[in-house]
Design an enzyme around this catalytic site. Structure first.
Site, short mmCIF file in Angstrom:
data_model
loop_
_atom_site.label_atom_id
_atom_site.label_comp_id
_atom_site.label_asym_id
_atom_site.label_seq_id
_atom_site.Cartn_x
_atom_site.Cartn_y
_atom_site.Cartn_z
N CYS A 1 6.75 -1.92 -33.90
CA CYS A 1 6.75 -2.67 -33.23
C CYS A 1 5.08 -3.32 -32.96
O CYS A 1 4.32 -2.28 -32.39
CB CYS A 1 7.56 -2.24 -31.51
SG CYS A 1 7.30 -4.11 -30.74
N CYS B 1 4.71 -9.43 -36.58
CA CYS B 1 5.70 -8.96 -35.77
C CYS B 1 6.88 -7.52 -36.96
O CYS B 1 7.33 -9.57 -37.90
CB CYS B 1 6.14 -9.86 -35.30
SG CYS B 1 8.08 -9.95 -34.38
N1 DGL Z 1 9.60 -7.00 -33.90
C1 DGL Z 1 8.49 -6.72 -32.70
C2 DGL Z 1 6.82 -7.01 -32.87
O1 DGL Z 1 6.74 -6.63 -34.13
C3 DGL Z 1 8.75 -7.44 -31.44
C4 DGL Z 1 9.61 -8.65 -31.12
C5 DGL Z 1 10.10 -9.36 -29.91
O2 DGL Z 1 9.92 -8.17 -29.30
O3 DGL Z 1 9.26 -10.02 -28.98
O4 DGL Z 1 6.25 -7.43 -32.38
#
Ligand code: DGL
Length: 297
Positions: free
Chosen positions: A74, A210
């Site tokens: 993440c 993301c």
């Molecule tokens: N998938 C995550 C990222 O790469 C987080 C997305 C979220 O929960 O806002 O930032």
């Protein structure tokens, strides 16, 4: 220790895009994946909240699953918490993810690169430092980039609501409405960034900052056309994880000892059916590989 699993976590299903690459690069390893869907999205929460979630999940994966390494799949959690996790768990092999600006710099021909991500990631000090490092004169003068335009421009666009729409698109009853919402959000955000294409001045490379956004690639393709490069981080992160395990003599070698489903344990504190649908779609996993965890980390 060598037989212990590798922990992977995200605010929800986005980290499955990293898990896809990890399981290809590390075919003999076991994985335990934590989807913190009960607290998604992270990108619009405070740094403190994301840091507390990251610490609690890491401790839980260590205590309950005795993980030998952790991949923070993440961007938002990496930006908010990786430094604290490194301080707190100095012995643990830790890998974070960040928007792939350096790889984008290598492939862009127009020198105009777009970056999309959450507000949390793109507003973080960590991202600002990364941006400054790739814009520094030493990088632009990098001999490997000789044939590139002399200046590089980054257009950065936070995409509020997009990760949540992707997360919710796994629910069968709202899938169609979510696909429409994803397409509308992408149109709005990419239009705000400028024009995409291969002509001088146009954005020819888009960094998906993301891990959720990887699952919106088909929608991005139909919006931006076949020529724009879409850059994500799964493969380099998987290769880096492999190198760190090798260096620590913790890499499990050889062919896969079990079927993929026996090497994967996926947990969520949110909607189980959503995780099952995403895991089946993106990793080909049976529903039994996913469980709901009532443990409130
Ligand atoms: N998938 C995550 C990222 O790469 C987080 C997305 C979220 O929960 O806002 O930032």
């Amino acid at each position: 220790m060598i037989d212990s699993p590798i922990g992977v976590f995200d605010s929800g299903i986005g980290g499955l895009s990293i898990l896809q690459s990890l399981q290809h690069a590390l075919p003999a390893e076991h994985f335990v994946y934590w989807a913190d869907s009960g607290h998604a999205p992270y990108g619009e929460k405070t740094d403190l909240f994301v840091r507390q979630r990251s610490l609690a999940i890491t401790q839980h994966l260590i205590d309950t699953h005795h993980i030998k390494a952790l991949v923070v799949a993440c961007n938002t959690a990496t930006a908010a918490a990786i430094h604290v996790l490194r301080e707190q768990y100095p012995q643990l092999i830790l890998v974070g993810v960040e928007p792939a600006l350096k790889p984008a710099l290598k492939i862009s021909e127009t020198g105009h690169i777009g970056v999309i991500g959450t507000r949390g990631t793109l507003g973080s000090d960590k991202f600002q430092r990364l941006l400054m490092s790739v814009q520094s004169p030493t990088n632009i003068a990098n001999p490997t980039l000789d044939s590139k335009p002399s200046s590089t421009r980054f257009t950065v666009q936070p995409c509020n609501g997009l990760a949540l729409a992707i997360e919710e698109s796994t629910h069968a009853d709202s899938a169609e409405a979510c696909q429409q919402r994803i397409a509308d959000l992408l149109r709005t955000y990419t239009q705000a960034m400028g024009t995409f294409g291969k002509e001088a001045g146009q954005i020819d490379t888009l960094v998906l900052g993301c891990t959720h956004y990887v699952f919106a690639e088909p929608a991005l393709r139909s919006l931006l056309g076949p020529d724009v490069h879409l850059v994500s981080t799964g493969d380099p992160v998987a290769r880096h994880t492999r190198r760190l395990l090798e260096a620590a003599s913790l890499l499990r070698r050889g062919p896969a000892p079990h079927a993929l489903s026996a090497r994967m344990q996926l947990m969520t504190n949110g909607d189980l059916a959503g995780l099952q649908a995403a895991a089946a779609r993106w990793l080909g996993l049976p529903h039994a590989a996913c469980q709901r965890s009532d443990f409130q980390v």
